[in-house]
Design an enzyme around this catalytic site. Structure first.
Site, short mmCIF file in Angstrom:
data_model
loop_
_atom_site.label_atom_id
_atom_site.label_comp_id
_atom_site.label_asym_id
_atom_site.label_seq_id
_atom_site.Cartn_x
_atom_site.Cartn_y
_atom_site.Cartn_z
N GLY A 102 2.75 10.94 -3.80
CA GLY A 102 3.11 11.32 -2.54
C GLY A 102 4.00 10.58 -1.34
N ASP A 103 4.50 10.60 -0.66
CA ASP A 103 5.77 10.04 0.18
C ASP A 103 7.10 10.00 -0.79
OD1 ASP A 103 3.16 10.26 2.10
OD2 ASP A 103 2.67 8.15 1.61
N GLU A 104 7.49 10.72 -1.50
CA GLU A 104 8.46 10.40 -1.92
C GLU A 104 9.86 10.66 -1.60
OE1 GLU A 104 5.78 12.51 -3.84
OE2 GLU A 104 4.98 11.32 -5.44
N LYS A 146 10.05 13.98 -1.21
CA LYS A 146 10.31 15.30 -1.07
C LYS A 146 10.47 16.36 0.15
CE LYS A 146 5.53 15.79 -1.96
NZ LYS A 146 5.87 14.26 -2.23
N ALA A 163 -0.17 16.53 4.74
CA ALA A 163 1.28 15.81 3.79
C ALA A 163 2.17 16.02 5.59
CB ALA A 163 1.75 17.89 3.45
N GLY A 164 3.00 15.20 4.67
CA GLY A 164 4.40 14.74 6.15
C GLY A 164 5.28 14.46 5.39
N HIS A 165 6.38 15.51 5.72
CA HIS A 165 7.41 15.74 4.98
C HIS A 165 9.02 15.24 5.97
CE1 HIS A 165 5.77 18.08 1.19
NE2 HIS A 165 5.71 16.81 1.31
N ARG A 186 -17.56 28.96 -2.82
CA ARG A 186 -17.41 30.82 -2.48
C ARG A 186 -18.21 30.84 -1.39
NH1 ARG A 186 -19.90 31.12 -8.29
NH2 ARG A 186 -20.16 29.58 -7.79
N GLN A 224 1.88 16.53 -1.79
CA GLN A 224 1.14 15.08 -2.10
C GLN A 224 2.03 14.58 -3.35
OE1 GLN A 224 -1.37 17.78 -1.11
NE2 GLN A 224 -0.72 16.22 0.70
N PRO A 260 0.29 2.26 7.64
CA PRO A 260 0.93 1.32 6.51
C PRO A 260 0.64 1.70 5.06
CG PRO A 260 -1.12 -0.12 7.50
CD PRO A 260 -1.19 1.75 7.92
P1 IMP Z 1 -7.12 14.21 1.83
O1 IMP Z 1 -5.88 15.00 1.19
O2 IMP Z 1 -6.61 14.04 3.44
O3 IMP Z 1 -7.99 14.09 1.13
O4 IMP Z 1 -7.07 12.61 1.27
C1 IMP Z 1 -6.75 12.17 -0.16
C2 IMP Z 1 -5.62 11.17 -0.82
O5 IMP Z 1 -4.65 11.69 -0.29
C3 IMP Z 1 -6.09 9.92 0.60
O6 IMP Z 1 -5.66 9.01 -0.49
C4 IMP Z 1 -4.82 10.27 1.62
O7 IMP Z 1 -4.43 9.01 1.31
C5 IMP Z 1 -3.85 11.10 0.34
N1 IMP Z 1 -2.93 11.78 0.73
C6 IMP Z 1 -3.00 12.52 1.24
N2 IMP Z 1 -2.11 13.84 2.16
C7 IMP Z 1 -0.92 12.79 1.13
C8 IMP Z 1 0.87 12.54 1.78
O8 IMP Z 1 0.96 13.58 1.82
N3 IMP Z 1 0.84 11.58 1.31
C9 IMP Z 1 0.50 10.10 0.88
N4 IMP Z 1 -0.88 10.76 0.24
C10 IMP Z 1 -1.54 11.95 0.80
#
Ligand code: IMP
Length: 441
Positions: A11-13, A15, A38-40, A142, A222, A302
C-alpha cells in the site's frame, strides 16, 4: 481498453497520483475493495487532495465514480470526505454511484476493532481503526448491513432487526456501558435521504457503460502484500486488493480488464505490523522516512521503510498478471551514494527467488542485495526519461530486468506534472484508443 491500477507492495505506493494521471483518458473510475482505510494523495499545483473512500477520478469533472459492492462504506466518513472536497472546489454532484450491495460500517465496528487489537496484545495487526475488518467479518458471517438496507424506514423491519442483533453482540463483546440499538438504528436510517440518489446497481451500470464503449479505470486500494489471501497473513487488510477483487468487488467479468498496471515505490514501505524483509532500522530508515514524508495519509502513523524488494514485486507481477509497472518516488533516493536492491532471500543455505507462501519460512529469510551506484543529483521534477542521470536510468533498467516487466511510468515528485511516461506500450495503447461516449458522461 480498461485498465487496473494495483499496488505491488504494502500500500501507499502512490496509486492516487497514477490513477489521477490516467483518469484524463477514461470516463469511469471504479473502486472495488477496501474502505476509508485508504489514503490516496493527489497534488495538483498548490492544492492537495486526500481521498479515502471516493475513487481518485472524482477530481476530474465529467468522470463517473463507482464504489463497488466489494467496498465497505462508512456513510459518515463518506459525507465528511464529500464536504472536504466541496470546500476545495470539487463537486461530486451526480457523478457518484455506490453499489446497493456494498456493506456498511457502523460505529460499533470501530469499537470492536479497537477491542480486537487490544486483545491481540503483541500480536496486534496495527489496523487503521476504521471498522474495516469487523464490517467485512459481518459480511462473511452473513449478518452484515448493506447500503440498500439503509433505505428500510420501518421501525421494526429487517434493518432494525439486524442492528438490534449486531448491537447486542457488541454489548456482549465489549461490556461496560451498553449501546442502545435504537440510537444506532436512528443514526443509520438518518443517512438515507442524503445517500439515496447515489445508490444503484453498479454492476449493471458498468456493463452498460462498457457496452457503450466507455473506458473504465479499476482503482485498487492497499496493495498486493496486504491482500487477505495473497498478502502477509494475518498482517493484512480484510479484502482482495489484488486483481481478482475487481471481478468480485464490482460484478464485472475478467475480460473487462484489458491491462494491469502495478505501482511500486523506488523503495519499500509498510505501515502497521508484520514482515518487511528489507526493513531499515536506524538512520537510513529515518532518512528515507523523512525525505519521502512517509507518514500515513489516513492515520499519520510513521511508515516503516526499506530497500526495493524485487522478490515482492515479482510476486505482485505473478498474482496480478501485471503488464507493466510504475515506479514512484524515485526522487526520494536522490541523495544516496549507493542503493541496495533486494533480488532474492537467503533461507538457511538456500537462495529463494520467489516470495515464500509460508510465513514461518519468510520469518527466517534474509534479503540478498546487489548495490547500484546512486546519482547524488536531483531527479525531483524531471519529466523526460533522457533527462534522468545515467545512474538513475540504470537503477530503473535493473528494476525492469529483475522484475521482468517494462516500466511504464516514473514519478519524480508529488505533483501531477512530475511524471515520465516511459514507454509506448500499455499507456500509449490506452491513450490512442480514445473514444469516450457521451452517454456515460
Ligand atoms: P485495516 O485495513 O484497517 O484492517 O488494517 C490492516 C493492515 O493494513 C494494517 O497494517 C494497516 O496499516 C494496513 N493498511 C490498511 N489500509 C492501508 C492503506 O491504504 N495503505 C497502507 N496500509 C494500509
Amino acid at each position: 481498453m480498461n485498465i487496473a491500477v494495483i499496488g505491488a507492495q504494502w500500500g501507499d505506493e502512490g496509486k492516487g497520483k497514477i490513477v489521477d494521471l490516467l483518469t484524463r483518458h477514461v470516463s469511469v473510475v471504479a473502486r472495488y475493495q477496501g474502505g476509508h482505510n485508504a489514503g490516496h494523495t493527489v497534488n495538483v499545483g498548490d492544492a492537495q487532495f486526500i481521498l479515502h473512500l471516493l475513487p481518485s477520478g472524482i477530481l476530474h469533472a465529467g468522470v463517473r465514480c463507482v464504489i463497488g459492492n466489494g467496498v465497505v462504506v462508512d456513510p459518515v466518513a463518506l459525507f465528511a470526505e464529500i464536504e472536504t472536497l466541496s470546500r476545495q472546489g470539487i463537486d461530486v454532484g451526480d457523478r457518484l454511484l455506490i453499489s446497493d450491495k456494498a456493506h456498511v460500517i457502523l460505529p460499533y465496528h470501530r469499537e470492536l476493532e479497537v477491542l480486537a487489537e487490544a486483545r491481540r496484545g503483541d500480536r496486534k495487526i496495527g489496523t487503521t481503526s476504521r471498522g474495516i475488518g469487523p464490517s467485512y467479518e459481518d459480511k462473511v458471517a452473513r449478518r452484515g448491513i448493506r447500503i440498500a438496507d439503509l433505505g428500510d424506514h420501518s421501525d421494526d423491519g429487517p434493518l432494525a432487526a439486524a442492528i438490534r442483533e449486531n448491537v447486542s453482540a457488541r454489548n456482549r463483546a465489549v461490556g461496560g456501558t451498553e449501546v442502545d440499538w435504537r440510537v444506532v438504528h436512528a443514526e443509520a436510517r438518518s443517512v438515507w435521504p442524503r445517500l439515496e440518489s447515489w445508490v444503484g446497481d453498479a454492476s449493471l451500470f458498468l456493463a452498460r457503460a462498457m457496452d457503450d464503449g466507455a473506458r473504465v479505470l479499476f482503482e485498487g486500494a492497499q496493495g498486493t502484500m496486504l491482500d487477505i489471501d495473497h498478502g502477509t497473513y494475518p498482517f493484512v487488510t480484510s479484502s482482495n486488493g489484488t486483481v481478482g477483487g475487481i471481478c468480485t468487488g464490482l460484478g464485472v467479468g475478467p475480460k473487462a480488464i484489458g491491462g494491469v498496471l502495478g505501482i511500486a515505490k523506488a523503495y519499500t514501505t509498510r505501515v502497521g505490523e508484520g514482515p518487511l524483509p528489507t526493513e531499515l532500522h536506524g538512520d537510513m530508515g529515518d532518512q528515507l522516512r523523512e525525505s519521502g514524508n512517509e507518514y500515513g495519509a489516513s492515520t499519520g502513523r510513521p511508515r516503516r521503510c526499506g530497500w526495493y524488494d524485487a522478490v515482492v514485486v515479482r510476486y505482485a507481477v505473478r498474482v496480478n498478471g501485471l503488464d507493466a509497472i510504475a515506479v514512484t518516488k524515485l526522487d526520494v533516493l536522490d541523495a544516496l551514494d549507493a542503493i541496495p536492491l533486494c533480488t532474492g532471500y537467503r533461507y538457511g543455505g538456500e537462495l529463494l527467488t520467489e516470495f515464500p507462501s509460508n510465513g514461518a519460512v519468510l520469518a527466517g529469510c534474509e534479503p540478498v542485495y546487489e548495490t547500484l551506484p546512486g546519482w547524488s543529483r536531483p531527479t525531483a521534477g524531471v519529466r523526460r526519461y533522457e533527462d534522468l542521470p545515467p545512474e538513475a536510468r540504470s537503477y530503473l533498467e535493473r528494476i525492469e530486468t529483475v522484475t521482468g516487466l517494462p516500466i511504464a511510468i516514473v514519478s519524480t515528485g508529488a505533483d501531477r506534472a512530475d511524471t515520465i511516461v516511459v514507454r509506448d506500450g500499455l499507456i500509449a495503447r490506452w491513450q490512442a484508443d480514445a473514444a469516450v461516449p457521451a452517454s456515460v458522461l
